[in-house]
Design an enzyme around this catalytic site. Structure first.
Site, PDB file in Angstrom:
ATOM      1  N   ARG A 165      -6.711 -24.716   3.188  1.00 31.44           N
ATOM      2  CA  ARG A 165      -6.707 -23.762   2.090  1.00 31.44           C
ATOM      3  C   ARG A 165      -5.615 -24.094   1.090  1.00 31.44           C
ATOM      4  O   ARG A 165      -4.492 -24.421   1.482  1.00 31.44           O
ATOM      5  CB  ARG A 165      -6.496 -22.344   2.616  1.00 31.44           C
ATOM      6  N   GLY A 220     -10.686  -5.753   3.503  1.00 31.07           N
ATOM      7  CA  GLY A 220     -11.296  -4.502   3.963  1.00 31.07           C
ATOM      8  C   GLY A 220     -11.252  -3.424   2.895  1.00 31.07           C
ATOM      9  O   GLY A 220     -12.220  -2.682   2.693  1.00 31.07           O
ATOM     10  N   GLU A 251      -9.752 -13.354   5.827  1.00 35.10           N
ATOM     11  CA  GLU A 251      -9.361 -14.501   6.665  1.00 35.10           C
ATOM     12  C   GLU A 251     -10.263 -14.649   7.886  1.00 35.10           C
ATOM     13  O   GLU A 251     -10.435 -15.752   8.407  1.00 35.10           O
ATOM     14  CB  GLU A 251      -7.888 -14.381   7.093  1.00 35.10           C
ATOM     15  N   HIS A 294       1.803 -24.085   7.698  1.00 29.04           N
ATOM     16  CA  HIS A 294       2.507 -24.021   6.414  1.00 29.04           C
ATOM     17  C   HIS A 294       3.795 -24.835   6.519  1.00 29.04           C
ATOM     18  O   HIS A 294       4.521 -24.713   7.498  1.00 29.04           O
ATOM     19  CB  HIS A 294       2.821 -22.561   6.070  1.00 29.04           C
ATOM     20  N   LEU A 332      -6.426  -6.539   2.309  1.00 28.77           N
ATOM     21  CA  LEU A 332      -7.072  -6.695   0.997  1.00 28.77           C
ATOM     22  C   LEU A 332      -8.592  -6.761   1.093  1.00 28.77           C
ATOM     23  O   LEU A 332      -9.301  -6.103   0.329  1.00 28.77           O
ATOM     24  CB  LEU A 332      -6.562  -7.974   0.319  1.00 28.77           C
ATOM     25  N   SER A 355       7.673 -18.951   0.682  1.00 30.80           N
ATOM     26  CA  SER A 355       6.493 -19.209  -0.138  1.00 30.80           C
ATOM     27  C   SER A 355       6.456 -20.574  -0.809  1.00 30.80           C
ATOM     28  O   SER A 355       7.479 -21.117  -1.233  1.00 30.80           O
ATOM     29  CB  SER A 355       6.434 -18.133  -1.213  1.00 30.80           C
ATOM     30  N   GLY A 388      -7.892  -2.879   7.212  1.00 28.48           N
ATOM     31  CA  GLY A 388      -7.546  -2.280   5.921  1.00 28.48           C
ATOM     32  C   GLY A 388      -6.594  -3.149   5.120  1.00 28.48           C
ATOM     33  O   GLY A 388      -5.751  -2.647   4.389  1.00 28.48           O
ATOM     34  N   HIS A 390       0.071 -20.740  10.190  1.00 33.46           N
ATOM     35  CA  HIS A 390       0.085 -19.791   9.085  1.00 33.46           C
ATOM     36  C   HIS A 390      -1.260 -19.117   8.816  1.00 33.46           C
ATOM     37  O   HIS A 390      -1.322 -17.929   8.516  1.00 33.46           O
ATOM     38  CB  HIS A 390       0.550 -20.537   7.826  1.00 33.46           C
ATOM     39  N   ARG A 429      -0.675 -28.102   1.616  1.00 33.03           N
ATOM     40  CA  ARG A 429       0.117 -27.746   2.784  1.00 33.03           C
ATOM     41  C   ARG A 429      -0.082 -28.704   3.950  1.00 33.03           C
ATOM     42  O   ARG A 429       0.877 -29.020   4.670  1.00 33.03           O
ATOM     43  CB  ARG A 429      -0.238 -26.326   3.206  1.00 33.03           C
TER      44      ARG A 429
END
Lengths: 251, 577
Positions: free
Chosen positions: B387, B16, B377, B237, B14, B251, B12, B353, B286
């Site tokens: 990515r 899903g 993912e 990352h 994003l 971030s 559940g 990451h 990255r």
């Protein structure tokens, strides 16, 4: 020279299920710089032995993000409701007591079922009823100031701190609680959400709604995201009062 | 009237939730399974933003440029059709999220603001403070709650996938799931099943991932015959706070807003990224930044105070701007480290990451198992060998817009009788016997300790620098861990909300996924994107511009290679200096 390993003393409330009587267990956990309550609970998982050498079971608790954005790992630590990921050992006096939240059905040990909070979001219609996900062009413009107000409100993780601290929220009342009320304010200030403002106000005007708030102001004290919950409730009081008048004069 | 198609969505986050919304909107019904209440899914951890070439800064950005940056950033490994469609759809996706009420930061005119991110020279990233993933997840959660209140969605929160139910034709017909509150096993039938279960960071022990990101569900599909593609591509990352329980992400948007990475050299600050990559500076992708930090710390021995950290510095930026644009991550640093990043530079180090690899899917998001779909993912399709920052949220939403309708169409096209109850009962019994074996074992090894060993093994040998000798040794060690797994026991054998049993099941699945990742890395004798072998430092398109597809075999994963669709963009050397 051998260095004596520093340890941290934990006192954890254990309870197999809601039918069983709770009991306390103590644990000594090796200290590491920067550790938090979660690290200690994982140490117990790896070596479930109490401070007096008794074998025991792993403690049950909820966790997910471990950076205080998901709300899962909320519990009562040294008497205060908070997330266990941001509870750093260096800032806590010992023994560190861990207890489950008291306002929700107990699942096991430190785990509770907060379904009631999600049900409250359903009751107050905390959403924007979009026409569909197909391409309908851009959304409404929003000023940077409105965005800043809305963003703070929409950071609510449904963690339960506010209702744990609320004297009005318990299994004898239907009160939806500060978290859900504040969501009503959020959607009522959004340019599209505003269109269903009155429908949302209806949901908090009956039993279990805004009038159940006893104004203790505990919620805003414990909110980890510093959401202005009491401001939200005051604003909704204003909105429901105006809407109440409107309904009387439209009759 | 015919029965409404029933789709099971597992996960559940994003991807899903978007899949669920699309199915409901098109007339299907969803049983939504999640190991946490969906609002607590790992998507909340995404910070910096979501990419879309809205070109609102007068820079001449376009969806073509976004597509090119994405393919180039991924070192040409991605099949191009889905990423191309994703980049084209991106501006419309931002509008949709905006209509749902996501509190994106605004410009003075009230438009959605955009900021810079790695691997591009354009302002292309929409953001809600530094908690964009959380804000997007909440918006989708609200829409799904609305469908739930209309009876179109049934949530099974705190239920975990244990196995797939397959019929004689090797088609997926449902699942067996475990109720995490009662340890009850139950089967659920469906016309199609969508996996939206996220990444596998826990295979590496500590990562930036949430505790739920074990990759267990992906491994279950893989062990049932689904191809696991590009397994070896694991993103490290560059900027995370190292921690005992997890590494907390700082971030990329910190650098997007002007943050600088440096360490001391000969007593003076040395901005090595800016020196080595003058064109992109701190905003190199990255994989490039992580390798640079590794070089500075491990090779040159220039970590701050001789430790495995370098500085990420925001202290030169106005603190009010920082609060509005990066508040969420500043708060994380303050709460977990105790220093104020508005005043002092942050100490960071690279961390595992994201998994670019995942379950192989076709352009309809269906796996090679009929009836089984994958999205988010957990699929392999969008990011190639590396990515770009702020493309993950986009691929979750876009993927959901494909997987939702595809899984529904498949369900509508199902012909013939529904399967009898035998295949479901058989699968439940099989899972029950696995649990009985685990419950009855005594005085064995502790699964959490085994997991710690797994994490150390994978982090030491299969992250930034990879050597074949070490990879071979790692696979041998993984086989030993699988052997030792046969002799674990549970500290808790009660049938209530037992936290040890599900972890033990996940661990087994993690070990198999770890082998797929390791064998994938061993076989790819080149350096591409996040996959770097000092003994093979160059990209080798002749032999390895290919998707690796891992097929499960109990003795050793079997690898197959598939050509990459390069219809729109031909490979060229990848340079950021």
């Amino acid at each position: 020279m051998t260095e004596i390993q520093k340890t941290v003393r934990f006192k954890i409330k254990r309870q197999k299920d809601s039918e069983t009587q709770p009991h306390w267990e103590e644990f000594d956990i090796p200290y590491r710089a920067g550790m938090n309550v979660i690290t200690a609970l994982w140490d117990i998982a790896k070596n479930p032995v109490t401070a007096n050498g008794q074998k025991t079971t792993q403690v049950a608790w909820d966790a997910s993000c471990l950076e205080e954005v998901c709300g899962a790992c909320t519990m009562v630590i040294n008497g205060k409701v908070r997330q266990s990921c941001t509870a750093l050992i260096d800032h806590l006096s010992q023994p560190i007591t861990l207890e489950p939240m008291t306002k929700f059905p107990l699942v096991r040990d430190l785990r509770v079922n907060r379904q009631r909070m999600f049900d409250a979001l359903k009751r107050v219609k905390a959403w924007i009823p979009i026409d569909g996900t197909y391409d309908l062009g851009e959304g409404p413009k929003l000023s940077a100031q409105e965005q800043q107000i809305g963003y703070v409100l929409s950071k609510c993780m449904t963690c339960g701190c506010c209702v744990e601290a609320c004297p009005q929220y318990n299994d004898r009342s239907e009160f939806v609680g500060a978290a859900a009320l504040s969501q009503v304010r959020l959607f009522n200030l959004h340019p599209t959400g505003k269109m269903q403002k009155e429908e949302r106000l209806e949901t908090i005007m009956g039993s279990g709604g805004i009038e159940d708030c006893g104004n203790s102001q505990n919620c805003v004290e414990v909110c980890p995201k510093e959401i202005p919950l009491t401001t939200s409730i005051a604003e909704l009081n204003r909105q429901t009062t105006l809407y109440g008048f409107k309904k009387i004069f439209q009759k | 009237m015919a029965k409404k198609p029933k789709i099971i969505v597992i996960g559940g986050g994003l991807a899903g939730l978007m899949t669920t919304i699309q199915i409901c909107e098109n007339g299907g019904e969803v049983d939504l399974f999640s190991v946490v209440p969906v609002k607590r899914s790992h998507s909340v951890c995404a910070q910096g933003g979501i990419n879309a070439a809205k070109n609102t800064k007068g820079e001449g950005d376009s969806t073509d440029k976004h597509f090119d940056d994405t393919i180039y950033g991924g070192d040409f490994l991605a099949n191009q059709e889905l990423p191309r469609k994703m980049c084209e759809a991106a501006p419309g996706i931002i509008d949709l999220l905006d209509r749902m009420g996501v509190m994106f930061n605004r410009t003075p005119e009230g438009n959605i603001d955009l900021r810079r991110f790695g691997g591009t020279l354009y302002h292309r990233t929409a953001f809600a403070g530094a908690t964009t993933g959380q804000q997007m997840l909440y918006a989708l959660d609200e829409q799904v709650r609305r469908f739930e209140s209309e009876g179109k969605v049934t949530k099974y929160e705190m239920w975990e996938l244990m196995s797939l139910v397959m019929d004689e034709a090797k088609t997926v017909r449902g699942i067996v799931a475990l109720n995490l509150y009662s340890m009850e096993l139950q089967s659920f039938a469906a016309d199609s099943v969508v996996l939206a279960t996220g990444g596998c960071g826990l295979v590496f022990g500590r990562s930036t991932n949430s505790t739920a990101c074990t990759g267990s569900a992906a491994s279950i599909a893989y062990q049932n015959g689904a191809y696991y593609a590009n397994a070896e591509f694991i993103q490290v990352h560059p900027t995370a706070i190292p921690g005992e329980d997890k590494n907390r992400l700082m971030s990329e948007s910190a650098r997007g807003e002007g943050g600088r990475v440096w360490t001391y050299k000969e007593g003076k600050p040395w901005y090595f990224l800016e020196e080595w990559y003058p064109k992109y500076g701190n905003l190199v992708p990255r994989d490039v930044a992580s390798r640079a930090i590794f070089k500075v710390v491990k090779e040159l021995g220039l970590g701050v105070d001789g430790k495995d950290v370098v500085y990420l510095d925001l202290s030169h930026i106005d603190s009010k701007t920082l609060d509005i644009k990066l508040g969420g991550i500043l708060e994380i640093y303050e709460k977990f480290v105790g220093d104020d990043p508005r005043k002092v530079p942050m100490k960071i180090f690279p961390s595992v990451h994201y998994s670019m690899g995942g379950i192989w899917i076709d352009t309809n998001h269906m796996t090679n198992i009929p009836g089984l779909f994958a999205v988010g993912e957990v699929d392999y399709a969008y990011h190639g060998g590396n990515r770009l920052g702020a493309n993950s949220l986009l691929s979750c939403i876009f993927g959901g817009r494909v997987a939702g309708p595809s899984s529904l169409n498949y369900a509508k096209g199902l012909e013939g009788k529904s399967p009898g109850s035998e295949i479901f009962d058989r699968e439940v019994k099989k899972q029950e016997s696995i649990h009985e074996n685990l419950f009855s074992a005594e005085d064995g090894e502790n699964p959490f300790k085994l997991h710690e060993e797994l994490g150390r093994l994978m982090t030491d040998n299969v992250s930034v620098l990879r050597y074949n000798k070490n990879l071979e040794k790692t696979d041998a060690e993984l086989q030993k861990l699988l052997e030792r797994y046969q002799h674990i026991s549970l500290s808790d054998t009660s049938r209530g909300a037992n936290p040890v049993l599900p972890f033990a099941r996940e661990l087994y699945n993690m070990l198999h996924l770890a082998r797929a990742i390791t064998i994938g890395a061993l076989n790819r004798n080149e350096s591409r994107g996040a996959h770097y072998k000092p003994d093979f430092p160059e990209r080798n398109d002749k032999d390895f511009l290919k998707t690796s597809k891992m097929k499960y075999h109990p003795d050793r994963p079997m690898i197959e290679w598939e050509d990459v669709d390069q219809r729109w963009i031909k490979p060229r050397p990848r340079k950021y200096d």
